[in-house]
Design an enzyme around this catalytic site. Sequence first.
Site, PDB file in Angstrom:
ATOM      1  N   ARG A 481       1.065  15.519  -1.132  1.00  0.00           N
ATOM      2  CA  ARG A 481       2.077  15.511  -1.948  1.00  0.00           C
ATOM      3  C   ARG A 481       1.631  15.011  -2.936  1.00  0.00           C
ATOM      4  O   ARG A 481       0.921  15.081  -3.252  1.00  0.00           O
ATOM      5  CB  ARG A 481       2.982  14.590  -1.499  1.00  0.00           C
ATOM      6  CG  ARG A 481       2.165  13.016  -1.200  1.00  0.00           C
ATOM      7  CD  ARG A 481       2.967  11.571  -0.546  1.00  0.00           C
ATOM      8  NE  ARG A 481       2.591  10.394  -0.114  1.00  0.00           N
ATOM      9  CZ  ARG A 481       2.724   9.569   0.584  1.00  0.00           C
ATOM     10  NH1 ARG A 481       3.761   9.745   1.672  1.00  0.00           N
ATOM     11  NH2 ARG A 481       2.843   8.566   0.703  1.00  0.00           N
ATOM     12  N   GLU A 483       0.629  12.621  -4.884  1.00  0.00           N
ATOM     13  CA  GLU A 483      -0.506  11.208  -5.012  1.00  0.00           C
ATOM     14  C   GLU A 483      -1.829  11.597  -4.740  1.00  0.00           C
ATOM     15  O   GLU A 483      -2.903  12.093  -5.257  1.00  0.00           O
ATOM     16  CB  GLU A 483       0.199  10.402  -3.169  1.00  0.00           C
ATOM     17  CG  GLU A 483      -0.035   8.781  -3.457  1.00  0.00           C
ATOM     18  CD  GLU A 483       0.561   8.241  -2.869  1.00  0.00           C
ATOM     19  OE1 GLU A 483      -0.008   7.015  -3.221  1.00  0.00           O
ATOM     20  OE2 GLU A 483       2.098   8.569  -1.955  1.00  0.00           O
ATOM     21  N   ASP A 490      -6.192   1.257   2.411  1.00  0.00           N
ATOM     22  CA  ASP A 490      -6.311   1.962   3.391  1.00  0.00           C
ATOM     23  C   ASP A 490      -7.663   2.533   3.058  1.00  0.00           C
ATOM     24  O   ASP A 490      -8.339   2.703   5.042  1.00  0.00           O
ATOM     25  CB  ASP A 490      -5.621   3.502   3.205  1.00  0.00           C
ATOM     26  CG  ASP A 490      -4.325   3.600   2.669  1.00  0.00           C
ATOM     27  OD1 ASP A 490      -3.889   2.648   1.754  1.00  0.00           O
ATOM     28  OD2 ASP A 490      -3.169   4.553   3.178  1.00  0.00           O
ATOM     29  N   TRP A 542      -5.244  -4.900   0.348  1.00  0.00           N
ATOM     30  CA  TRP A 542      -6.338  -4.047  -0.935  1.00  0.00           C
ATOM     31  C   TRP A 542      -7.486  -3.997  -1.828  1.00  0.00           C
ATOM     32  O   TRP A 542      -7.754  -3.427  -2.041  1.00  0.00           O
ATOM     33  CB  TRP A 542      -4.537  -2.990  -1.784  1.00  0.00           C
ATOM     34  CG  TRP A 542      -4.009  -2.352  -0.827  1.00  0.00           C
ATOM     35  CD1 TRP A 542      -3.463  -1.083  -1.647  1.00  0.00           C
ATOM     36  CD2 TRP A 542      -3.189  -2.802   0.377  1.00  0.00           C
ATOM     37  NE1 TRP A 542      -3.071  -0.503  -0.643  1.00  0.00           N
ATOM     38  CE2 TRP A 542      -2.159  -1.668   0.441  1.00  0.00           C
ATOM     39  CE3 TRP A 542      -2.773  -3.929   1.178  1.00  0.00           C
ATOM     40  CZ2 TRP A 542      -1.561  -1.154   1.252  1.00  0.00           C
ATOM     41  CZ3 TRP A 542      -1.390  -3.390   2.000  1.00  0.00           C
ATOM     42  CH2 TRP A 542      -1.243  -2.741   2.193  1.00  0.00           C
ATOM     43  N   GLU A 746       1.937   8.558   8.955  1.00  0.00           N
ATOM     44  CA  GLU A 746       1.900   7.334   7.376  1.00  0.00           C
ATOM     45  C   GLU A 746       2.783   6.183   8.695  1.00  0.00           C
ATOM     46  O   GLU A 746       2.618   4.514   8.266  1.00  0.00           O
ATOM     47  CB  GLU A 746       2.758   7.995   6.605  1.00  0.00           C
ATOM     48  CG  GLU A 746       2.631   6.510   5.666  1.00  0.00           C
ATOM     49  CD  GLU A 746       3.308   7.707   4.104  1.00  0.00           C
ATOM     50  OE1 GLU A 746       3.107   6.149   3.320  1.00  0.00           O
ATOM     51  OE2 GLU A 746       3.570   8.257   4.075  1.00  0.00           O
ATOM     52  N   HIS A 767      -2.180  10.888   7.413  1.00  0.00           N
ATOM     53  CA  HIS A 767      -2.559   9.695   6.762  1.00  0.00           C
ATOM     54  C   HIS A 767      -3.699   8.562   7.576  1.00  0.00           C
ATOM     55  O   HIS A 767      -2.804   7.894   9.062  1.00  0.00           O
ATOM     56  CB  HIS A 767      -1.357   9.069   6.214  1.00  0.00           C
ATOM     57  CG  HIS A 767      -1.037   8.122   5.015  1.00  0.00           C
ATOM     58  ND1 HIS A 767      -0.557   8.887   4.345  1.00  0.00           N
ATOM     59  CD2 HIS A 767      -1.124   7.042   4.239  1.00  0.00           C
ATOM     60  CE1 HIS A 767       0.230   7.923   3.378  1.00  0.00           C
ATOM     61  NE2 HIS A 767      -0.067   6.967   3.057  1.00  0.00           N
TER      62      HIS A 767
END
Length: 895
Positions: A481, A483, A490, A542, A746, A767
């Site tokens: 997509r 992104e 991740d 993150w 995802e 994902h």
Amino acid sequence: MSLTDIANIPEVYGLCVESLLSGPAVIMNVRPALSWKLRGGQGCRQTAYQIQAASSLERLLSTPDLWDSGRQSSAQSLYVPWGGVSLNSRQQVFWRVRVWDQDGRASSYSEAACFSIGLMQNADWQASWIHFDGNNPSCSAPCPYFRREFQVRSGLSRATLYISARGLFSARLNGNKISNDEFVPGWTDYHQQLQYLSYDLTDSLQCGTNALGVILGDGWYCGYLSGRRRNIYGKYPELLLQLELEYADGTREELLSDGSWKCTTGPILYSDIYDGEMYDERLELPGWDLPGYDDSAWRAAVAGETGAATKAALVAKPCPPVRKIQELKPVARLNPRKDVYIWDFGQNLSGWVRIRLKGYPGRLYTCQFGEMLYPDGTLYNLNYRSARCTNYFTCAGPLEKVSVWEPLFTWQGFRYVQLDGFQFAGASLDDIEMTVTVLHSDLEETSHFQCGHPLLERLFQNIRWGQKSNFLEIPTDCPQRDERLGWTGDAHVFCGAATVNMNVAAFFHKWLRDVREAQCEDGAISCIAPDILNRSFGAAVWADAIIACPWIIYRRFGDVKILEECYPAMQRWVQYQLDTAEDFIRPTTPFGDWLAPDPIETPSALIGTAMLAYGCQTLSQCAEILQLGDAEVQKYRGYREQVCEAFRRTFVGPDQLLTVRNQTSCVLALHFGLLTEEQVLANRKLLAELIRENGYRLSTGFVGTAWLLQTLSEQGHSDLAWELLLQEEWPSWLFLVKQGATTIWERWDSYTLEKGFGNVNMNSFNHYAYGAVLEWIAAKAGGIDYDEAAPGGSKLLFAVEPDQRLHWVDFAIETPYGKAESHWRYENNCFEWTIVVPPNSLGKIILPNICTGRITLNGKDLDAVVVAKTPRELQVESGTWRLNSELKTENVIGQ
């Protein structure tokens, strides 16, 4: 010497430089670290080595002129520091190794390996940046073509091409592509660093006239990125090229990118990462990359600043580039409705399609992609959002001409391909041939897993395909997509699993530099790297990628350099957290336990505080390894204790239970050691109860899932870990497999046979985050893990926790010391386990609880003292070990 002795003489292989880079690597360190592996018989270990290095292969085999270490009494075979003469820019090094084993037997010298020192400083670049000034930068535009002819005299001894781009380049010499590298030089924050590639063209040049040609693409530099924004780093792609020629008589010549180059546009009307490529075969330029081509109608390239004047650092690409890895043929051709045809390649992946076709002049073929199909069999790609992800090809004709085409500067994430245009191009279905090229960073695959449970074996493959699809230059979140960004969360949760599947040492070295360059002045870490969003700084988990990823890479590959590189950034991040915490409790930050199906939300303050404790603990360990002094070590240990006390004060109630009673909260508190012994007992029980009450199903998101099964095993609940892993109802890993997944999704409910597709706004079918479970599968199902006290695998832990529902497992992983193997099976009420410890390593075997009665190792009864120990463990040297035991039925998992 007997034949057995001769067979057991060690063999040296697998020579690597720096972060375990093989092949003719180009590096930026004049005192590099050298590594190698051994093959040998039972108990093989190195007691001494000798390294020889020379400026040419001929000198290496006669009189090494750069280094001869002589015999060095040492078992070290990883990251041996360079001890030869001082190296400089452009230096080519050929080297080899021999070793002596435990019995004093010398091996033969290894095959020679080669590396080169790149251009160490921007001042080494005399070339200028050049660009084509005929495009409109406000939208996708035709790819510019550049060419230059030059002469080569006789007596050429060495020719080295150094090349970079702001954007992407594809370089050609005398009609042939120079390398098999794709999407080079890659993605960085182009304002801070620009990668370059180096190629040896000595054997490719011809005496007389030669022609260099380069095509440029927008790439990440000025193409569309998240939010349909373009020109984030600059307005047009630019080329920097320096070809250095050395002759036998000692003279040197250079061909530089400058205003003498000619440029134009051709058949690639645009090629964009998100949108795809438009190619018009009628505009091809036959022979444009050959000597003698008439380029009189081409315009002069516009020259800008020199490489020496470039503000960003020009650095040799430190990790393997993206390459074509494999090809797949379609498994089916579908016809969901009249005149609509879809090719199914049977696997969700990252790559492109090569098409063999024909058609009338001017006929347009359209190629669309999708990861899934609607129930009626038509293409589902609404989840690509604003990424057009479509390729166009216009035929030149005539109809009899067969064309073969693939794109150049774009890739897609897909399983299905819908091709339109042949219906009115004069072609038939039989004229169409499609082949998929799988693309990703060319990282060595390092593991093999098979078992007697088909769904689990498929899960292992799905996780690997998810990594292959998303480790494309950087660790992206998804390949399809609008992104495809380097989300730090991740990468953090998946990093351990990534090291099982592939040699990612150099890959993470590179990406962690991107993370450091995106760090704010106050120490906060961005949520993506390279950072183009400029938001969501300091998000728990993150941002903690700057702590976890260097530590995991150090533990798995043993390279202390990654800790040295990252330690200042790690310090600044932890200090930022301490400065912005209130009484050591972190504030609310974005994301939380992303996409968790649990109705009870895990507060990001709880997550952040747990991660702060982990960060302090990791920094204290790093300070000790880096020998930064006891005061530094104790400082972070003290901070950790204060954070743990604050966590208990804030998130634990008078009943000793966590006040947030969900699986993720329990996992974080237990796994990161935040609780007292009494609280551990209470919350261990709570976690087990939550899982049982939920029907032996998980309720965790990106964060909790990463450590869920590890925590259960740590707390003595491996039986529950197996129930979760082998659960086939939603939400679970095997539920996805049963829905037809060929990668990791995802969402736990990205698609269900019952309810259809999940939220299309964020519904990737490729994902890898939930694939973090692979780390537990490798350690507990496969039975191989790395000993905490022995980074790099010099001591391996064999601690399988077998489940009878698997029947058997064959697992192998390539460690920095060589291949380790673990093969177990249940047979005739006996447990058989074969272990292979690589040479120069040691193994620690933890006997499974199911082993009772008589236990033999390589046919001999184990010492009764060893069997009675808790945990029952034994140390073994390198070699093959076969363990056999009767089963203790009441301890068998999965009956």
